[in-house]
Write an enzyme that holds these catalytic residues in place. Structure first.
Site, PDB file in Angstrom:
ATOM      1  N   CYS A 224      -3.588   5.062   8.908  1.00  0.00           N
ATOM      2  CA  CYS A 224      -4.091   5.516   7.609  1.00  0.00           C
ATOM      3  C   CYS A 224      -5.535   6.015   7.698  1.00  0.00           C
ATOM      4  O   CYS A 224      -6.244   5.746   8.669  1.00  0.00           O
ATOM      5  CB  CYS A 224      -3.974   4.397   6.595  1.00  0.00           C
ATOM      6  SG  CYS A 224      -5.203   3.117   6.844  1.00  0.00           S
TER       7      CYS A 224
ATOM      8  N   HIS B 276       3.358  -9.025  13.024  1.00  0.00           N
ATOM      9  CA  HIS B 276       2.499  -8.655  11.896  1.00  0.00           C
ATOM     10  C   HIS B 276       3.395  -8.358  10.685  1.00  0.00           C
ATOM     11  O   HIS B 276       4.435  -7.706  10.825  1.00  0.00           O
ATOM     12  CB  HIS B 276       1.651  -7.428  12.256  1.00  0.00           C
ATOM     13  CG  HIS B 276       0.602  -7.135  11.229  1.00  0.00           C
ATOM     14  ND1 HIS B 276       0.894  -6.460  10.062  1.00  0.00           N
ATOM     15  CD2 HIS B 276      -0.718  -7.444  11.162  1.00  0.00           C
ATOM     16  CE1 HIS B 276      -0.216  -6.367   9.334  1.00  0.00           C
ATOM     17  NE2 HIS B 276      -1.199  -6.956   9.985  1.00  0.00           N
TER      18      HIS B 276
ATOM     19  N   THR C 265       0.082   1.083  10.330  1.00  0.00           N
ATOM     20  CA  THR C 265      -1.001   1.915   9.776  1.00  0.00           C
ATOM     21  C   THR C 265      -2.389   1.526  10.288  1.00  0.00           C
ATOM     22  O   THR C 265      -3.340   2.284  10.087  1.00  0.00           O
ATOM     23  CB  THR C 265      -1.028   1.780   8.235  1.00  0.00           C
ATOM     24  OG1 THR C 265      -1.143   0.390   7.918  1.00  0.00           O
ATOM     25  CG2 THR C 265       0.196   2.370   7.594  1.00  0.00           C
TER      26      THR C 265
ATOM     27  N   CYS D  80       0.848  -1.202   0.000  1.00  0.00           N
ATOM     28  CA  CYS D  80       0.000   0.000   0.000  1.00  0.00           C
ATOM     29  C   CYS D  80       0.881   1.248   0.000  1.00  0.00           C
ATOM     30  O   CYS D  80       1.836   1.336   0.785  1.00  0.00           O
ATOM     31  CB  CYS D  80      -0.901   0.004   1.237  1.00  0.00           C
ATOM     32  SG  CYS D  80      -1.869   1.522   1.321  1.00  0.00           S
TER      33      CYS D  80
ATOM     34  N   GLU E 103       3.240  -6.285   8.289  1.00  0.00           N
ATOM     35  CA  GLU E 103       3.552  -4.861   8.022  1.00  0.00           C
ATOM     36  C   GLU E 103       4.679  -4.392   8.936  1.00  0.00           C
ATOM     37  O   GLU E 103       5.577  -3.653   8.511  1.00  0.00           O
ATOM     38  CB  GLU E 103       2.315  -3.978   8.236  1.00  0.00           C
ATOM     39  CG  GLU E 103       2.624  -2.525   7.917  1.00  0.00           C
ATOM     40  CD  GLU E 103       1.515  -1.560   8.294  1.00  0.00           C
ATOM     41  OE1 GLU E 103       0.324  -1.921   8.182  1.00  0.00           O
ATOM     42  OE2 GLU E 103       1.843  -0.428   8.707  1.00  0.00           O
TER      43      GLU E 103
END
Ligand code: SF4
Length: 312
Positions: A199, A128, A169, A100, A130
């Site tokens: 985000c 995680h 995010t 992303c 990310e």
């Protein structure tokens, strides 16, 4: 007797980053044919991943499992530099990056801080993808914390001059605010991100659940168990005193959840498609929830461009 009703949160479901990531896999399958290899679940949703598997996507965790000459796609969560390097060293036909753009923005920010010799604190969930991808943008000088207690255990001097924080995010907006407040109280020189790393989609879906919780007796969140932003929506509703359940599919709904419920809130995490919402609405109708209202909290207009080779 008052009609039992469903209240749909708006916004809910797909965000621009998820939409882009799924479209990249679909377009790559169309253009190059099956199989295409995807490093990690492209987005954390079982329905989406199973659908792409049926169309010829092969999901792998290790680059060594991608054969020479293959097409490879990185998931929306991003990848550490070591994964990019390993993939680039292989003789692959094409690599597409479905990270992303809002995650990539955090990567850029982090690399700048590292280059300028900041000690960096990352707020996120250990393990995680990310977080692994973001932390893996630099070789050291970054510390992961998950909660306020972890702030006390950071091996950084309180008077550190170059110290900065970045976040995953998809965290809880409120919890992150209190962790950052504690960090600021501990480290007077702490540098905050220019724009919040959490985000827009995470923020908006949480804002909508806050409104839902005011008018519903229970909240259903459609999303997979490994979806960070979906779990935060469920927790948020619970923290506001409303029973909440995280489900992938309509058939997981249990009749006892709906006892004494006249208004049920319905939302979906950023990786859950609208078709699953429709299935849940149908199921709830069979339990007598015949009226449906929408609670509009914010309009979203965000879109992200596809890689040039896949436009058309
Ligand atoms: S939840 Fe946010 S960061 Fe994650 S893919 Fe969607 S827009 Fe991007």
């Amino acid at each position: 007797m008052q009609n039992k009703r469903i209240i749909l949160a708006n916004p809910r479901g797909f965000c621009a980053g998820v939409d882009r990531a799924i479209t990249i896999v679909e377009k790559a399958l169309e253009k190059y044919g099956a199989p295409v290899y995807v490093r990690h679940e492209v987005v954390h949703n079982k329905y989406v991943v199973d659908g792409l598997k049926e169309r010829g996507a092969i999901f792998i965790e290790e680059i060594r499992d991608v054969p020479e000459g293959a097409i490879l796609i990185y998931s929306a969560h991003g990848v550490p530099l070591s994964v990019r390097q390993e993939a680039e060293a292989k003789n692959l036909t094409m690599i597409f990056d479905a990270t992303c753009p809002l995650v990539s923005k955090v990567h850029v920010e982090l690399k700048n801080l590292h280059r300028n010799q900041y000690e960096i604190i990352m707020i996120g969930h250990k393990g995680h993808p990310e977080v692994e991808g973001t932390m893996g943008q630099v070789d050291g000088g970054i510390h992961l914390i998950e909660n306020e207690i972890d702030v006390d255990n950071l091996p950084i001097a309180r008077d550190a001059e170059k110290i900065a924080v970045v976040t995953q995010t998809t965290l809880s907006v409120d919890e992150t605010k209190s962790i950052i407040a504690k960090l600021k109280a501990t480290y007077p020189n702490l540098r905050l991100p220019k724009n919040e790393d959490i985000c827009y989609a995470t923020q908006n879906r949480q804002d909508a659940v806050k409104e839902l919780a005011k008018v519903c007796d229970a909240v259903l969140v459609i999303g997979s168990k490994n979806s960070s932003n979906s779990n935060r929506l469920k927790e948020l509703a619970e923290n506001l005193g409303v029973k909440s359940y995280l489900i992938d599919f309509d058939y997981e709904i249990q009749g006892e959840w709906l006892e004494d419920v006249t208004s049920i809130g319905l939302t979906a995490g950023a990786s859950a498609p609208e078709v699953l919402v429709e299935g849940v609405i149908n199921k709830l109708q069979s339990y007598g929830f015949t009226a449906t209202d929408t609670l509009n909290v914010v309009e979203e207009h965000m879109t992200f461009a596809l890689p040039s080779a896949l436009r058309s």
